[in-house]
Design a protein around this motif. Structure first.
Motif, PDB file in Angstrom:
ATOM      1  N   LEU A  52       3.315  -5.466  -3.096  1.00 17.79           N
ATOM      2  CA  LEU A  52       2.122  -4.667  -3.374  1.00 17.79           C
ATOM      3  C   LEU A  52       1.035  -4.955  -2.348  1.00 17.79           C
ATOM      4  CD1 LEU A  52       1.892  -5.164  -7.245  1.00 17.79           C
ATOM      5  CD2 LEU A  52       2.837  -3.181  -6.033  1.00 17.79           C
ATOM      6  N   SER A 105      -0.893   5.953  -8.786  1.00 20.71           N
ATOM      7  CA  SER A 105       0.553   6.092  -8.654  1.00 20.71           C
ATOM      8  C   SER A 105       0.990   7.545  -8.511  1.00 20.71           C
ATOM      9  CB  SER A 105       1.251   5.463  -9.863  1.00 20.71           C
ATOM     10  OG  SER A 105       0.840   6.093 -11.068  1.00 20.71           O
ATOM     11  N   ASP A 152       0.834  -1.204   0.000  1.00 25.27           N
ATOM     12  CA  ASP A 152       0.000   0.000   0.000  1.00 25.27           C
ATOM     13  C   ASP A 152       0.870   1.256   0.000  1.00 25.27           C
ATOM     14  OD1 ASP A 152      -2.370  -1.306  -0.240  1.00 25.27           O
ATOM     15  OD2 ASP A 152      -3.115  -0.866   1.757  1.00 25.27           O
ATOM     16  N   LEU A 153       1.542   1.449  -1.117  1.00 22.66           N
ATOM     17  CA  LEU A 153       2.334   2.656  -1.312  1.00 22.66           C
ATOM     18  C   LEU A 153       1.432   3.860  -1.523  1.00 22.66           C
ATOM     19  CD1 LEU A 153       5.317   3.646  -1.663  1.00 22.66           C
ATOM     20  CD2 LEU A 153       4.980   3.347  -4.131  1.00 22.66           C
ATOM     21  N   ASP A 211      -2.684  -0.740  -4.076  1.00 26.54           N
ATOM     22  CA  ASP A 211      -1.720  -0.407  -5.123  1.00 26.54           C
ATOM     23  C   ASP A 211      -2.196  -0.771  -6.524  1.00 26.54           C
ATOM     24  OD1 ASP A 211       0.251   0.624  -3.384  1.00 26.54           O
ATOM     25  OD2 ASP A 211       0.932  -1.395  -2.888  1.00 26.54           O
ATOM     26  N   LEU A 214       3.652   2.822 -11.241  1.00 25.62           N
ATOM     27  CA  LEU A 214       3.896   2.418  -9.853  1.00 25.62           C
ATOM     28  C   LEU A 214       5.153   1.553  -9.765  1.00 25.62           C
ATOM     29  CD1 LEU A 214       2.489   2.666  -7.010  1.00 25.62           C
ATOM     30  CD2 LEU A 214       1.706   0.336  -7.394  1.00 25.62           C
ATOM     31  N   GLN A 249       8.651   2.451  -7.654  1.00 24.46           N
ATOM     32  CA  GLN A 249       9.322   1.537  -6.724  1.00 24.46           C
ATOM     33  C   GLN A 249      10.821   1.509  -6.997  1.00 24.46           C
ATOM     34  OE1 GLN A 249       8.068  -0.466  -4.219  1.00 24.46           O
ATOM     35  NE2 GLN A 249       5.859  -0.494  -4.532  1.00 24.46           N
TER      36      GLN A 249
END
Length: 404
Positions: free
Chosen positions: A229, A206, A200-201, A233, A253, A257
């Motif tokens: 992920l 994104s 959960d960025l 995400d 996304l 990273q």
């Protein structure tokens, strides 16, 4: 329409009983009573507008502030409702008793009403102040949680190996760069061998991470930074104009990273080497009971030896109970997040540990052991929807591995 009507009736009752408490406590201050209704009506109009224009694709800080205002208003009022409604029931029963007994009620009922009103307002101020603290301070009140785990089969070279786990960044919710940078510095101060991020960025898209890339690039670990992920995400909660647009979001996304210096593990594993020995780090895509199930544990471990020491990153803790703990290969340690501890709860070590998250997840925060396998559920680094944390603080976990 029926649901909306019921909701409006409930909201009116909550406000009406709260108003009675204010009116009884401050009978001479008409400006307080007028101000109560001006505030309540204005708030509900603001909230109604916010929800009418609401989109899950835009869980911005502004939407979070809307949620915080609603929570700040309703929770104390609900507590007042409990006191005042209970007093009304007691008043009704007392009235019946006096009527049957043929006595006059006397003035003490009015005095009791005032006492109950004052008590309700005083007690309701406690959660109000707690929620206010959670919104203004609690959401950035980072704490470091340390655990030491011992294993018989940990390679000697990894005795004392340290892991910093962070989870649930939810970058689209951040609204204070200075406090966020403090959290990043605190992570680096742990000087762990590796940093593992368990998903959960972003909230949905994104682009939410774009303003914070330079901040998170500062994270450092000598043996690398690895990530997986989380359910947010994938962009599954957004109505995309096309499949191509959703795929482009995912590709961006993945690129972010890399820009952050994270090695993203998607149903795969990597070998961590130290002094000629190694442990296997496994990362699966999101697999959650009731959520997206993209994770493939068999694929992620297909080439691994049954005898190797294994650490698994899996975003949703329900994966542990459903698959991991009974998996054919022994997985020593699983790292998860996802629950946030609901960002609300009570934790007093040795006395109480409770959150509404426990109603959905038996393993919702902290360290668990079952069948000789460990699960750690991180309480989350960021926040989602409600822009605050009450009793469940943002967490940086440091786990030290020791050989027995």
């Amino acid at each position: 329409m029926v649901r909306i009507t019921i909701l409006l009736v409930i909201v009116f009752l909550i406000d009406w009983y709260s108003y009675q408490a204010f009116k009884t406590t401050f009978p001479e201050q008409s400006w307080i009573k007028i101000g109560f209704w001006i505030f309540s009506i204005s708030l509900y109009l603001f909230v109604a507008y916010g929800f009418l224009t609401f989109s899950r694709s835009n869980l911005s800080p502004n939407f979070g502030r809307l949620i915080s205002l609603l929570v700040l208003s309703l929770i104390p009022k609900i507590i007042v409702l409990g006191f005042m409604f209970g007093e009304d029931i007691l008043r009704f029963l007392t009235g019946i008793f006096y009527s049957v007994a043929g006595h006059q009620e006397g003035d003490f009922l009015a005095d009791r009403r005032k006492f109950v009103s004052q008590t309700a307002l005083i007690i309701s101020a406690i959660p109000f102040l707690g929620i206010l603290h959670g919104v203004l301070i609690g959401k950035y009140r980072y704490r470091v949680v340390n655990h030491t785990l011992e294993f018989d089969d940990l390679p000697e070279e990894f005795d004392g190996f340290t892991i910093t786990q962070i989870s649930d960044i939810h970058s689209g919710s951040f609204d204070n760069k200075k406090k966020l940078e403090y959290g990043i510095d605190l992570i680096n101060q742990q000087e762990s061998d590796v940093i593992l991020f368990t998903g959960d960025l972003v909230n949905n898209q994104s682009e939410e991470m774009e303003p914070w890339i330079d901040t998170f690039k500062k994270l450092k670990a000598p043996m690398g930074k690895y990530s997986i992920l989380g359910n947010h995400d994938y962009g599954d909660y957004v109505s995309w104009p096309s499949k191509e647009a959703k795929e482009a979001n995912m590709q961006r996304l993945y690129e972010i990273q890399k820009e952050l210096g994270f090695t993203l593990l998607r149903n795969e594993n990597i070998n961590l080497e130290k002094g000629g020995a190694s442990v296997d780090l496994i990362g699966v895509e999101n697999w959650g009971k009731g959520f997206g199930q993209y994770g493939d544990l068999k694929k992620a471990t297909a080439n691994l030896s049954d005898k190797s020491f294994k650490i698994l990153m899996s975003h949703d803790p329900s994966h542990f109970d459903e698959q991991v703990k009974n998996f054919s290969q022994f997985i020593h340690l699983t790292l998860s997040g996802h629950t946030h501890g609901m960002q609300f709860g009570i934790e007093i070590p040795g006395f109480i540990k409770w959150s509404p998250a426990s109603l959905r997840y038996p393993k919702w925060a902290g360290l668990y052991e079952e069948l000789g396998r460990y699960l750690h559920v991180n309480r989350g680094f960021g926040f989602l929807a409600f822009p605050g944390r009450v009793g469940i603080w943002p967490e940086i976990t440091v786990i030290k591995l020791k050989r027995k």
